[in-house]
Design a protein around this motif. Structure first.
Motif, PDB file in Angstrom:
ATOM      1  N   GLU A  62       0.059  -2.733 -11.698  1.00 40.93           N
ATOM      2  CA  GLU A  62       1.342  -3.772 -11.902  1.00 40.93           C
ATOM      3  C   GLU A  62       1.979  -3.783  -9.849  1.00 40.93           C
ATOM      4  OE1 GLU A  62       2.954  -6.948 -13.976  1.00 40.93           O
ATOM      5  OE2 GLU A  62       0.974  -5.502 -14.625  1.00 40.93           O
ATOM      6  N   GLY A  63       2.035  -5.355 -10.512  1.00 45.02           N
ATOM      7  CA  GLY A  63       3.056  -5.262  -8.805  1.00 45.02           C
ATOM      8  C   GLY A  63       2.370  -4.727  -7.804  1.00 45.02           C
ATOM      9  N   ALA A 116       4.381   5.986   8.026  1.00 44.03           N
ATOM     10  CA  ALA A 116       2.942   4.566   8.068  1.00 44.03           C
ATOM     11  C   ALA A 116       3.127   4.064   6.785  1.00 44.03           C
ATOM     12  CB  ALA A 116       1.608   5.404   8.042  1.00 44.03           C
ATOM     13  N   SER A 117       2.910   2.915   7.056  1.00 44.09           N
ATOM     14  CA  SER A 117       2.715   1.931   5.890  1.00 44.09           C
ATOM     15  C   SER A 117       1.187   2.166   5.532  1.00 44.09           C
ATOM     16  CB  SER A 117       2.443   0.438   6.634  1.00 44.09           C
ATOM     17  OG  SER A 117       3.885  -0.300   7.346  1.00 44.09           O
ATOM     18  N   VAL A 118       1.678   2.150   3.917  1.00 49.51           N
ATOM     19  CA  VAL A 118       0.468   2.330   3.501  1.00 49.51           C
ATOM     20  C   VAL A 118       0.041   1.752   2.129  1.00 49.51           C
ATOM     21  CG1 VAL A 118      -0.016   5.122   4.161  1.00 49.51           C
ATOM     22  CG2 VAL A 118       1.876   4.774   2.320  1.00 49.51           C
ATOM     23  N   PHE A 119      -0.883   1.622   1.664  1.00 50.86           N
ATOM     24  CA  PHE A 119      -1.251   0.523   0.289  1.00 50.86           C
ATOM     25  C   PHE A 119      -1.150   1.084  -1.019  1.00 50.86           C
ATOM     26  CE2 PHE A 119      -4.660  -1.179   3.868  1.00 50.86           C
ATOM     27  CZ  PHE A 119      -3.427  -2.069   4.625  1.00 50.86           C
ATOM     28  N   LEU A 120      -0.522   0.618  -2.041  1.00 50.79           N
ATOM     29  CA  LEU A 120      -0.375   0.306  -2.976  1.00 50.79           C
ATOM     30  C   LEU A 120      -1.733  -0.369  -3.591  1.00 50.79           C
ATOM     31  CD1 LEU A 120       0.854   1.208  -5.445  1.00 50.79           C
ATOM     32  CD2 LEU A 120       2.068  -0.592  -5.994  1.00 50.79           C
ATOM     33  N   GLU A 144       3.387  -6.586   1.000  1.00 46.31           N
ATOM     34  CA  GLU A 144       5.119  -6.007   2.155  1.00 46.31           C
ATOM     35  C   GLU A 144       4.474  -5.351   2.712  1.00 46.31           C
ATOM     36  OE1 GLU A 144       7.143  -4.140  -1.507  1.00 46.31           O
ATOM     37  OE2 GLU A 144       7.568  -6.279  -2.017  1.00 46.31           O
ATOM     38  N   THR A 145       3.038  -4.571   1.983  1.00 44.18           N
ATOM     39  CA  THR A 145       2.894  -3.713   3.759  1.00 44.18           C
ATOM     40  C   THR A 145       2.159  -4.281   5.280  1.00 44.18           C
ATOM     41  OG1 THR A 145       2.788  -1.625   1.278  1.00 44.18           O
ATOM     42  CG2 THR A 145       0.745  -1.554   3.610  1.00 44.18           C
ATOM     43  N   HIS A 146       1.522  -5.092   4.443  1.00 47.64           N
ATOM     44  CA  HIS A 146       1.021  -6.119   5.441  1.00 47.64           C
ATOM     45  C   HIS A 146       2.252  -6.143   5.921  1.00 47.64           C
ATOM     46  CE1 HIS A 146      -3.053  -6.106   4.323  1.00 47.64           C
ATOM     47  NE2 HIS A 146      -3.651  -5.894   3.559  1.00 47.64           N
ATOM     48  N   ALA A 147       2.957  -6.958   5.781  1.00 46.50           N
ATOM     49  CA  ALA A 147       4.542  -7.289   6.500  1.00 46.50           C
ATOM     50  C   ALA A 147       5.383  -6.543   7.439  1.00 46.50           C
ATOM     51  CB  ALA A 147       5.147  -7.893   5.614  1.00 46.50           C
ATOM     52  N   ARG A 148       4.702  -5.638   6.896  1.00 42.20           N
ATOM     53  CA  ARG A 148       5.627  -4.039   7.579  1.00 42.20           C
ATOM     54  C   ARG A 148       4.519  -3.350   8.384  1.00 42.20           C
ATOM     55  NH1 ARG A 148       6.197   2.132   5.471  1.00 42.20           N
ATOM     56  NH2 ARG A 148       7.780   2.494   7.431  1.00 42.20           N
TER      57      ARG A 148
END
Length: 248
Positions: A230-231, A221-225, A238-242
């Motif tokens: 940093e970054g 699953a897509s998960v948030f950093l 990128e996570t939202h887009a995926r």
């Protein structure tokens, strides 16, 4: 020196949740099947704002989204004309429940989606109605409530159902009757609620299972950093887009 009785009460909740494997696993399976089947995950504003701890959090599921609704009607007649009886034969109207039904009807909810709903006592009208309306719409419902609490109260919903009776899967969050869990000398009632801790903890225990199951099936699953690392902001985008592209 404090006795940390609240910490002991929270530990008791954690110990309780350690024994809820069957319901936690079942909830995770429902969420995994939904995501892999092209369906959405929502969490409603039930309980005490627990859903805000589950959404948009570092290490959390990007696919889990808030479900909120408000209905505002401005129709104040003169006092003499307020609360007039409806025409004979008109069905009984429960405005708060009608608002829930309307929200489900006009929302982005679709059959196969999943809704998380919470009510500590399980007796309140709106969470029960939301669960029933969602299930009528083909949405699977996972409810977070206290079994010890709800078995000692009477439902306020016209159906007489409590939340645990209105959902597909009920998660017992381990709070005591009345929620407050600590006795302190000088007070004649229990203090310090544990339902928030229990519900939030139960949610994250389910989401951990979801993440593991998704990875095991070759579809992590897509998960948030954390956006503050940093970054982090670039990773967040990128996570939202995926998640938007694949749905989870």
């Amino acid at each position: 020196m404090y006795q940390d009785d609240y910490l002991n009460a929270v530990h008791a909740v954690a110990t309780h949740l350690d024994g809820e494997t069957q319901s936690l696993d079942a909830a995770a399976d429902v969420m995994v099947d939904a995501m892999l089947g092209g369906h959405a995950l929502f969490t409603a504003e039930g309980g005490h704002g627990n859903q805000n701890d589950w959404v948009n959090r570092a290490g959390g599921l990007a696919a889990l989204r808030n479900f909120r609704f408000t209905v505002s009607i401005v129709d104040t007649p003169p006092k003499r004309l307020a609360d007039r009886p409806r025409p004979e034969g008109s069905p009984e109207v429960h405005a708060d429940l009608e608002h829930v039904r309307h929200a489900v009807r006009v929302s982005q909810l679709r059959p196969g989606d999943v809704m998380l709903v919470g009510s500590v006592s399980g007796r309140n009208r709106v969470p029960v109605e939301l669960a029933l309306a969602c299930r009528d719409a083909g949405v699977r419902v996972i409810g977070f409530t206290s079994f010890a609490y709800t078995q000692q109260v009477v439902s306020l919903h016209p159906s007489g159902l409590r939340l645990k009776d209105a959902v597909d899967i009920a998660i017992d969050i381990g709070a005591p009757y009345g929620d407050a869990a600590v006795m302190i000398e000088g007070y004649d009632m229990p203090l310090l609620p544990v339902s928030g801790v229990g519900a939030i903890m139960a949610g994250w225990m389910i989401f951990e299972r979801v993440m593991r199951k998704m990875a095991a099936r070759g579809a992590p699953a897509s998960v948030f950093l954390s956006a503050n690392r940093e970054g982090g902001m670039a990773a967040l985008a990128e996570t939202h887009a995926r998640c938007d592209a694949q749905g989870y």
